[in-house]
Motif scaffolding. Structure first.
Motif, PDB file in Angstrom:
ATOM      1  N   ILE A   1      -2.340   9.612  -0.194  1.00  0.00           N
ATOM      2  CA  ILE A   1      -3.231   9.029  -0.923  1.00  0.00           C
ATOM      3  C   ILE A   1      -3.358   7.791  -0.464  1.00  0.00           C
ATOM      4  O   ILE A   1      -4.680   7.070  -0.635  1.00  0.00           O
ATOM      5  CB  ILE A   1      -2.304   8.837  -2.407  1.00  0.00           C
ATOM      6  CG1 ILE A   1      -2.525  10.309  -2.901  1.00  0.00           C
ATOM      7  CG2 ILE A   1      -3.166   7.755  -3.337  1.00  0.00           C
ATOM      8  CD1 ILE A   1      -1.719  10.411  -4.364  1.00  0.00           C
ATOM      9  N   ALA A   2      -2.175   6.592   0.123  1.00  0.00           N
ATOM     10  CA  ALA A   2      -2.580   5.641   0.397  1.00  0.00           C
ATOM     11  C   ALA A   2      -3.400   5.368   1.665  1.00  0.00           C
ATOM     12  O   ALA A   2      -4.426   4.512   1.852  1.00  0.00           O
ATOM     13  CB  ALA A   2      -1.231   4.941   0.787  1.00  0.00           C
ATOM     14  N   LEU A   3      -3.282   6.534   2.755  1.00  0.00           N
ATOM     15  CA  LEU A   3      -4.049   6.423   3.839  1.00  0.00           C
ATOM     16  C   LEU A   3      -5.372   6.829   3.652  1.00  0.00           C
ATOM     17  O   LEU A   3      -6.318   6.196   4.198  1.00  0.00           O
ATOM     18  CB  LEU A   3      -3.663   7.731   4.653  1.00  0.00           C
ATOM     19  CG  LEU A   3      -2.016   7.224   5.326  1.00  0.00           C
ATOM     20  CD1 LEU A   3      -1.792   8.633   6.311  1.00  0.00           C
ATOM     21  CD2 LEU A   3      -2.120   5.998   6.237  1.00  0.00           C
ATOM     22  N   MET A  11       6.267  15.142  -1.999  1.00  0.00           N
ATOM     23  CA  MET A  11       5.629  13.897  -2.909  1.00  0.00           C
ATOM     24  C   MET A  11       5.444  12.973  -1.853  1.00  0.00           C
ATOM     25  O   MET A  11       4.672  11.805  -2.142  1.00  0.00           O
ATOM     26  CB  MET A  11       6.945  13.683  -4.009  1.00  0.00           C
ATOM     27  CG  MET A  11       6.561  14.800  -5.162  1.00  0.00           C
ATOM     28  SD  MET A  11       5.130  15.214  -6.108  1.00  0.00           S
ATOM     29  CE  MET A  11       5.082  13.604  -6.986  1.00  0.00           C
ATOM     30  N   MET A  12       6.552  12.479  -1.110  1.00  0.00           N
ATOM     31  CA  MET A  12       6.474  11.277  -0.099  1.00  0.00           C
ATOM     32  C   MET A  12       5.140  11.670   0.700  1.00  0.00           C
ATOM     33  O   MET A  12       4.322  10.857   0.880  1.00  0.00           O
ATOM     34  CB  MET A  12       7.669  11.367   0.901  1.00  0.00           C
ATOM     35  CG  MET A  12       8.871  10.647   0.415  1.00  0.00           C
ATOM     36  SD  MET A  12      10.144  10.522   1.448  1.00  0.00           S
ATOM     37  CE  MET A  12      11.380   9.779   0.687  1.00  0.00           C
ATOM     38  N   SER A  47       0.941  -1.152   0.105  1.00  0.00           N
ATOM     39  CA  SER A  47      -0.161   0.082  -0.036  1.00  0.00           C
ATOM     40  C   SER A  47       0.711   1.329   0.096  1.00  0.00           C
ATOM     41  O   SER A  47       0.368   2.323  -0.266  1.00  0.00           O
ATOM     42  CB  SER A  47      -0.873   0.000   1.093  1.00  0.00           C
ATOM     43  OG  SER A  47      -1.835  -0.921   1.197  1.00  0.00           O
ATOM     44  N   GLY A  48       2.047   1.096   0.338  1.00  0.00           N
ATOM     45  CA  GLY A  48       2.995   2.308   0.433  1.00  0.00           C
ATOM     46  C   GLY A  48       3.083   3.141   1.651  1.00  0.00           C
ATOM     47  O   GLY A  48       3.102   4.130   1.308  1.00  0.00           O
ATOM     48  N   GLY A  91       7.804  -1.400   0.397  1.00  0.00           N
ATOM     49  CA  GLY A  91       6.729  -0.858  -0.822  1.00  0.00           C
ATOM     50  C   GLY A  91       6.691   0.769  -0.913  1.00  0.00           C
ATOM     51  O   GLY A  91       6.771   1.261  -1.954  1.00  0.00           O
ATOM     52  N   PHE A  92       6.955   1.203   0.484  1.00  0.00           N
ATOM     53  CA  PHE A  92       6.804   2.761   0.299  1.00  0.00           C
ATOM     54  C   PHE A  92       7.835   3.403  -0.533  1.00  0.00           C
ATOM     55  O   PHE A  92       7.651   4.412  -1.300  1.00  0.00           O
ATOM     56  CB  PHE A  92       6.672   3.335   1.642  1.00  0.00           C
ATOM     57  CG  PHE A  92       7.128   4.828   1.915  1.00  0.00           C
ATOM     58  CD1 PHE A  92       6.061   5.782   1.493  1.00  0.00           C
ATOM     59  CD2 PHE A  92       8.360   5.239   2.378  1.00  0.00           C
ATOM     60  CE1 PHE A  92       6.182   7.270   1.679  1.00  0.00           C
ATOM     61  CE2 PHE A  92       8.453   6.617   2.385  1.00  0.00           C
ATOM     62  CZ  PHE A  92       7.396   7.483   2.057  1.00  0.00           C
ATOM     63  N   PHE A  93       8.886   3.048  -0.085  1.00  0.00           N
ATOM     64  CA  PHE A  93      10.309   3.789  -0.841  1.00  0.00           C
ATOM     65  C   PHE A  93      10.317   3.517  -2.321  1.00  0.00           C
ATOM     66  O   PHE A  93      10.469   4.575  -2.864  1.00  0.00           O
ATOM     67  CB  PHE A  93      11.375   3.203  -0.059  1.00  0.00           C
ATOM     68  CG  PHE A  93      11.759   3.762   1.225  1.00  0.00           C
ATOM     69  CD1 PHE A  93      11.992   4.828   1.722  1.00  0.00           C
ATOM     70  CD2 PHE A  93      11.314   2.523   2.313  1.00  0.00           C
ATOM     71  CE1 PHE A  93      12.142   5.017   3.286  1.00  0.00           C
ATOM     72  CE2 PHE A  93      11.317   2.934   3.706  1.00  0.00           C
ATOM     73  CZ  PHE A  93      11.877   4.256   3.996  1.00  0.00           C
TER      74      PHE A  93
END
Length: 639
Positions: free
Chosen positions: A524-526, A517-518, A389-390, A396-398
């Protein structure tokens, strides 16, 4: 680095032993042989990696040639292996994740009648992928390429008694032939252009022989990408991958995480010099990747089979990798390939633990409330879900954040929009999967619920290791000037022989933009996670109401946009009907009819002539007399 051959030797030895003698061996010994083979391969890969690190970056290229494989006129192909940062990263991922999947398989496949056959195929699958990434030329890579295709056919259709499994294996095999045809044409065009198929020679000669944007460069890049589209299940050749879920769950993990679908990404990155020479091809790669990432993610919204949700997520995540490659961020594409291998293997093996506990049930609507029954599986699955989910600081986030950043700074707002929207949908449908499976009220059959228990250690242990990697793996690529970027830099742009117009991988953005951007990608994921929570935990009746209100939209997405049906109507069925016509009319009536007609004519002639072969001397004498009389009469007439 002279040990590199053993990376391939151990898996093929395991394949031979289990393939020839496995039926007579104890199942425990079969599993030990298979796991030991891949474990030793992983150990050698680590030693090769350490040796490579001892060399200065510009010298991290080693080729070991074994023998002249094909020599005909000016065409020459030497069987050899190439060790460089890219191939080293790949063999570590393939053998490392592959080893964990092998260990997991011992518990998951326990009691299966084809136990030895399964591990034979699994060892061969790993061998083929290792050959693919270690090959030093295009033709040897193609052998590994076809090898993983063959093994996917064997493993997807492993339970061949089921027609659905046999059909799925055949579908994967046939669809991949389309991409393979493009790859073969690319190899031919490469030889015609460069008079060699060796990687090092081609990539060194490319900037001198081809102009940026030339037709030849574009054709080579697009044909190679056609091969990648088939193998890595991208639009329009993605339809085989969801059906591949008919195979055992560990096979799904191996195909999706460490082999097969990652082959196309690896090939594009390996050929980055050729793609840099074709801006149009780069755009095509980015468009296909971004579109696939979003398209597959939307299909995942409405699927109820736990493995099919993960299958469409793989199609989407591979799209992310191609999006990165298409905008020139090749290292970022490989970075996401690595982190994806960790969390996607974890998710598939976690789903296998659930399926194992429920006696084969895969429908999420018949699950729910599994959290207290499968505590370790739940915790590891949650980590994998957070990673895909990032959500920071998971792996996956990075990698996903870096792809979105590169898409925005190198590409366009459109590319970022495709990736960002796909990220939102991914977070939603993955937590939908988590909530439907582990949370809420139980929808399990009473008899099934009474026997639900945590999986054995052979299944749980790989989950724990992969969960750990899914937590720490992302730090390989953080910050932008990271370990993996520095390590892979010599491979990008032909080791410095070619630079992209915008600086290639030496692309820098301001810290402010990067962290902004991070924050945006995390937000967006949250939002996606919160929406899933509202719909499946706080108000579980809401999804049914939304479906009822948007029946047509849901039906289209649930039926996967009817792409399979469209393919059946426009390609498959006409091909089958035309094949029957060619068989029954052209082959049977025309070709066979002509041949059979000639045969019948000869037979008829023989029937007439055999009247003159009676075997009686008196008949022959009478014939001679009759012939003599005719000759005399004719002579008199002529005189």
């Amino acid at each position: 680095m002279d040990l590199i051959g053993y990376v391939l030797l151990f898996p093929i030895i395991g394949t031979i032993i289990n393939g020839l003698f496995g039926k007579k061996l104890n199942t425990s010994l079969v599993g030990i042989i298979a796991c030991t083979a891949i474990g030793l391969s992983f150990l050698v890969s680590i030693l090769v990696f350490i040796d490579l690190l001892k060399l200065p970056p510009e010298s991290r290229l080693f080729e070991k040639e074994y023998f002249l494989w094909i020599g005909s006129g000016s065409f020459k192909s030497i069987a050899g292996l190439q060790v460089d940062p890219l191939s080293t990263v790949m063999i570590l991922v393939v053998s490392g994740v592959g080893f964990l999947i092998h260990v997991y398989s011992i518990g998951y496949m326990h009691g299966d009648d084809g136990f030895y056959r399964y591990f034979t195929y699994l060892n061969l699958f790993t061998f083929a992928m290792l050959l693919l990434v270690l090959a030093n030329n295009f033709l040897l890579m193609f052998i590994g390429w076809e090898g993983v295709g063959l093994c996917s056919y064997l493993l997807i259709g492993y339970w061949f008694e089921k027609k659905s499994a046999s059909d799925a294996g055949m579908k994967a095999f046939v669809v991949n032939r389309i991409g393979d045809f493009g790859f073969l044409l690319a190899i031919m065009l490469i030889f015609v252009t460069f008079n060699t198929i060796d990687f090092t020679e081609v990539f060194l000669a490319a900037p001198e022989h081809l102009e940026v944007g030339s037709i030849v460069a574009t054709m080579i890049a697009l044909l190679l990408f056609l091969g990648a589209v088939g193998k890595s299940a991208q639009i329009p050749l993605y339809t085989w991958l969801p059906d591949a879920m008919e195979g055992p769950t560990p096979v799904s993990a191996l195909i999706h995480a460490a082999t097969m679908v990652t082959a196309g990404v690896y090939m594009v990155v390996r050929c980055n010099v050729l793609y840099m020479l074709s801006p149009f091809s780069m755009t095509v790669v980015a468009v296909i990747g971004g579109a696939t990432a979003l398209f597959a993610a939307t299909i995942g919204l409405a699927q109820n089979d736990i493995k099919r949700v993960l299958a469409y997520s793989t199609v989407s995540q591979i799209g992310y990798m191609f999006l990165a490659c298409g905008v020139g961020a090749f290292v970022t594409g490989i970075f996401h390939l690595v982190t994806h291998a960790f969390f996607k293997a974890l998710l598939f093996l976690g789903s296998g633990s659930v399926i194992h506990a429920l006696g084969g049930e895969q429908d999420m609507r018949k699950m729910g409330g599994l959290k207290p029954h499968l505590p370790t599986t739940y915790k590891t699955f949650l980590i994998g879900t957070l990673a895909i989910s990032g959500i920071p600081p998971f792996a996956g986030f990075f990698s996903k954040d870096e792809i979105l950043l590169e898409a925005f700074t190198r590409g366009s707002l459109l590319f970022w929009g495709l990736g960002g929207f796909a990220a939102f949908i991914t977070a939603f449908y993955m937590f939908r999967l988590l909530f439907m499976t582990f949370h809420g009220k139980s929808n399990m059959d009473k008899h099934v619920e009474e026997h639900v228990h945590e999986s054995p250690m052979s299944i749980v242990f790989p989950l724990i290791v992969l969960a750990f990697l899914s937590v720490v793996g992302g730090f390989l690529g953080f910050p932008a000037a990271s370990a993996i970027n520095d390590f892979l830099a010599p491979v990008i742009g032909g080791g410095g022989h070619l630079a992209m117009a915008d600086g290639g991988e030496a692309h820098h953005v301001s810290g402010r933009l990067m962290y902004s951007m991070m924050g945006l990608s995390t937000g967006i994921a949250l939002v996606g996670i919160f929406l899933a929570y509202v719909m499946y935990i706080r108000n579980p009746d809401l999804p049914a109401k939304i479906v009822d209100k948007f029946k047509l939209v849901y039906k289209i997405i649930y039926n996967k946009y009817y792409v399979d049906e469209i393919y059946d109507a426009t390609v498959v069925n006409p091909t089958v009907k035309s094949s029957f016509f060619l068989w029954r009319v052209i082959d049977v009536r025309v070709i066979d009819g002509f041949v059979n007609g000639v045969g019948r004519l000869v037979e008829l002639k023989s029937e007439v002539l055999r009247l003159f072969q009676t075997g009686y001397v008196r008949n022959y004498a009478l014939s001679m007399l009759f012939g003599g009389v005719i000759i005399i009469i004719c002579s008199l007439i002529l005189l």
